[in-house]
Enzyme design. Sequence first.
Site, mmCIF file in Angstrom:
data_model
loop_
_atom_site.group_PDB
_atom_site.id
_atom_site.type_symbol
_atom_site.label_atom_id
_atom_site.label_comp_id
_atom_site.label_asym_id
_atom_site.label_seq_id
_atom_site.Cartn_x
_atom_site.Cartn_y
_atom_site.Cartn_z
ATOM 1 N N HIS A 346 0.839 -1.200 0.000
ATOM 2 C CA HIS A 346 0.000 0.000 0.000
ATOM 3 C C HIS A 346 0.867 1.240 0.000
ATOM 4 O O HIS A 346 2.051 1.196 0.327
ATOM 5 C CB HIS A 346 -1.030 -0.026 1.124
ATOM 6 C CG HIS A 346 -0.526 0.257 2.511
ATOM 7 N ND1 HIS A 346 -0.548 1.508 3.066
ATOM 8 C CD2 HIS A 346 -0.032 -0.565 3.474
ATOM 9 C CE1 HIS A 346 -0.102 1.443 4.322
ATOM 10 N NE2 HIS A 346 0.225 0.205 4.593
ATOM 11 N N ASP A 356 6.085 2.639 7.279
ATOM 12 C CA ASP A 356 4.751 2.113 7.003
ATOM 13 C C ASP A 356 3.983 3.056 6.091
ATOM 14 O O ASP A 356 3.433 4.040 6.569
ATOM 15 C CB ASP A 356 4.029 1.933 8.345
ATOM 16 C CG ASP A 356 2.651 1.316 8.182
ATOM 17 O OD1 ASP A 356 2.257 0.968 7.049
ATOM 18 O OD2 ASP A 356 1.955 1.183 9.204
ATOM 19 N N GLU A 393 -5.206 1.632 2.612
ATOM 20 C CA GLU A 393 -5.031 0.426 3.419
ATOM 21 C C GLU A 393 -5.222 0.751 4.894
ATOM 22 O O GLU A 393 -5.784 -0.028 5.650
ATOM 23 C CB GLU A 393 -3.628 -0.158 3.194
ATOM 24 C CG GLU A 393 -3.383 -1.492 3.865
ATOM 25 C CD GLU A 393 -2.773 -1.394 5.250
ATOM 26 O OE1 GLU A 393 -2.531 -2.442 5.855
ATOM 27 O OE2 GLU A 393 -2.534 -0.264 5.760
ATOM 28 N N GLU A 394 -4.749 1.952 5.295
ATOM 29 C CA GLU A 394 -4.783 2.299 6.716
ATOM 30 C C GLU A 394 -6.203 2.385 7.268
ATOM 31 O O GLU A 394 -6.435 2.240 8.450
ATOM 32 C CB GLU A 394 -4.035 3.620 6.965
ATOM 33 C CG GLU A 394 -2.530 3.559 6.658
ATOM 34 C CD GLU A 394 -1.749 2.619 7.567
ATOM 35 O OE1 GLU A 394 -2.367 1.942 8.411
ATOM 36 O OE2 GLU A 394 -0.514 2.549 7.435
ATOM 37 N N ASP A 422 4.415 -4.735 3.299
ATOM 38 C CA ASP A 422 3.843 -3.492 3.822
ATOM 39 C C ASP A 422 5.022 -2.671 4.329
ATOM 40 O O ASP A 422 5.637 -1.912 3.575
ATOM 41 C CB ASP A 422 2.829 -3.870 4.905
ATOM 42 C CG ASP A 422 2.043 -2.696 5.463
ATOM 43 O OD1 ASP A 422 2.615 -1.604 5.530
ATOM 44 O OD2 ASP A 422 0.875 -2.867 5.851
ATOM 45 N N HIS A 506 2.710 4.554 13.161
ATOM 46 C CA HIS A 506 1.533 5.419 12.931
ATOM 47 C C HIS A 506 1.639 6.796 13.583
ATOM 48 O O HIS A 506 0.635 7.446 13.820
ATOM 49 C CB HIS A 506 0.243 4.727 13.397
ATOM 50 C CG HIS A 506 -0.162 3.588 12.501
ATOM 51 N ND1 HIS A 506 -1.356 2.930 12.635
ATOM 52 C CD2 HIS A 506 0.453 3.000 11.445
ATOM 53 C CE1 HIS A 506 -1.449 1.972 11.708
ATOM 54 N NE2 HIS A 506 -0.359 1.996 10.975
#
Length: 699
Positions: A346, A356, A393-394, A422, A506
């Site tokens: 993604h 990420d 995707e998140e 990922d 994140h």
Amino acid sequence: MKMPFTGKQPSCTLLFILTLSVVTLYTTLHRHHHHPHPPSAAVAKNNPNTLSYRNTFLSTASNHTFAAYLRRLTLHPHLAGTPPSLSTALYVQSHFQSLKLTTHLTNFSTLLSYPTHSSLTLLFPNATLLPLPLSEPNTAQNDVVAPYHAYSPSGAAYGAAVFLNYGREEDYRALAAHGVEVKGCVGLVRRGSGMSRHEVASNAAAHGVSAVLMYTEGECKEGVERGTVMKGVGDPLTPGWAGIEGGEKLDLNDPRVTEKFPGVPSLPVSEAVAEGILRSLEGAVLPLEWREGFKSGGSKIRRVGPGPTMLNFTYEGEKKMSTIHNIFAVIKGSKEPDRFVLLGNHRDAWTYGAVDPNSGTAALLDIARRLALLMRLGWTPRRTIILCSWDAEEFGMIGSTEWVEQNLMNLGSKAVAYLNVDCAAQGPGLFVSATPQLDDLLIEVTKKVKDPDLENVNLYEQWTAANKGVKIERLSRVDSDFAPFLHHAGIPSIDLYFGSEFPVYHTAFDSYDWMMNFGDPLFQRHVAVAGIWGLVALHLADDPILPFNYLSYATQLLEYKNVLDALLEGSISLQPIAAAIEEFTMAANETDEEAKKLRADQNRDESSVLRKRMLNDRLMLTERGFIDSEGLPGRQWFKHLIYGPRGDTESKIAFFPGIADAIAQRTNEEDRQATIRHEIWRVARAIQRGAAALRGELS
Ligand SMILES: *[C@@H]1O[C@H](CO)[C@@H](O)[C@H](O)[C@H]1NC(C)=O
Ligand SMILES: *[C@@H]1O[C@H](CO)[C@@H](O)[C@H](O)[C@H]1NC(C)=O
Ligand SMILES: *[C@@H]1O[C@H](CO)[C@@H](O)[C@H](O)[C@H]1NC(C)=O
Ligand SMILES: *[C@@H]1O[C@H](CO)[C@@H](O)[C@H](O)[C@H]1NC(C)=O
């Protein structure tokens, strides 16, 4: 979106396991799972030509290009559905185009969710008000989205602060045992038990908590972990079908939509904020079991509340229709263009996304570069290779899920495998997950790739030394884009990454600087991941006989049966599963013999070619046998009966999810036993379907 692998945040495979004894049993099986048969059998000794292309693929890697791609991808935050996200998409597209690869975009119109306002104040008994910071330092001026939980309902709550530990059922039981009433409180939960954010928030709502704060322990005290609280995967308005512009959409108030969102609002907070709240609590004493597992500051935290401090919580967000963009580069197969090998990553990120997911994106872009180079040298793959760059995707694997739903028929009949990366690199140490028929191929390929951190050692040596054997995790977790491919479509899948600790997960600190300082300073781990990823793809695309070994699957299924037997303590017969596994094992043995013969067969005549194609079709379709059209109880979209997410947070095993839930069921014993028996039969039939597909004969 992948959860980091740490002691705190358990391994992805262990995500759904709660009981310690079963955890021990299960990990032991995996850690010491030595291969019972020589792995080289499944991997063809190809003709010198394809071998030399594979060598060229490896020898033309350079850490500099990875660094340059990552730099470019992480110039600004690129949250799905925002203008900077589109510009990142166009960069990926122009990269593919500049390599002269056939490129296309597939857009979907889906429901995303963004924050508009949030506030949190701590009120002391002496009437002092302490506003708590909800954003990260130095992020006000740039485009980093304020920390939030996508799809959280908007809402305000004023209540006594209470600490809920991980927010599991057993934590509420412990609180109740200490006389703590959580109803009407604003609860603080630490993440890391393997529960999804949705499960945490829904559990809290079920116990009458009026708002939830979640934090993650780690080295990065000011970082705040964003995430989605949606249940399941895909666009919430189009469950089971693709969210195309102008297509059918459920109403936002439809119960099938609202049941995907928790009943109470929630927000993520930093560890620093969480510690401030924890220090203010009095009331019940922290249960002894909870004290362990606090990374830091645990000794200072003595009480769980409720109160005397109060929390004043507000969150306002908007859910809105947004266009998302998947980007594909297609390298058409020369001999079997209708067989697809898919590599996916993604592209959307909560913030800068250096780890990420754009470490994986950099790897995908570099694989594209090198495959284009091979094409200029005269190579074309036997089967079609598709590079996929997913969006959103998140928010819950939305880009990949909508695309799989849209293409279910063609993928179901023609996809050989889906290979996911990922977060490619977040630190040292290789982690591999796969469906078991791909084990041998992974083992062979890791022997061909250099270890990124040690001189003169190949990845296989380092990987097996670190794990005291071959350690390949399975894919019951639902934390990246393999979920729709495996759990919905039954396509053999792989997931790869480097590194266990990921403290900036994140947060606004997941930046290029963090990568250079901590994640992969020399970009050699990027090189290694792309090496495995690309080599696996080249074998799957070029080997005349697919490098699948179903004896690994049979061995794995037998281990599962034994673990289940131990868990049930013989109270229910597993004979149906045992018989099905026997059938599957026989089919795997026969197919293995057949594959050996056909690998040695150099004939190019039509009947030889067709025999190989027939075998390949059976190898490709066996995994589809594990798919059941009715799906898992209460989450029918998940159709794989061997691997899939648990539906009950108290489930104790990370395979056979239907059986796992039935065991955890809290109804009367007679019903429970009947449901377990039914789920056992369903798994047995799934394994039989797999065996029949592998054998390829009608009854
Ligand atoms: C998809 O979106 C891109 C970017 O907005 C646009 O250029 C393209 O025309 C769209 N494609 C389709 C098929 O709608
Ligand atoms: C109120 O209590 C808090 C926490 O104990 C303390 O930090 C603060 O100084 C107190 N304020 C006043 C005005 O006493
Ligand atoms: C809670 O915060 C909101 C928003 O800042 C404010 O309007 C409200 O008065 C506060 N409530 C209490 C009880 O402090
Ligand atoms: C690439 O690797 C070499 C050797 O490990 C190292 O000296 C160089 O700094 C690396 N380049 C980048 C961009 O990280």
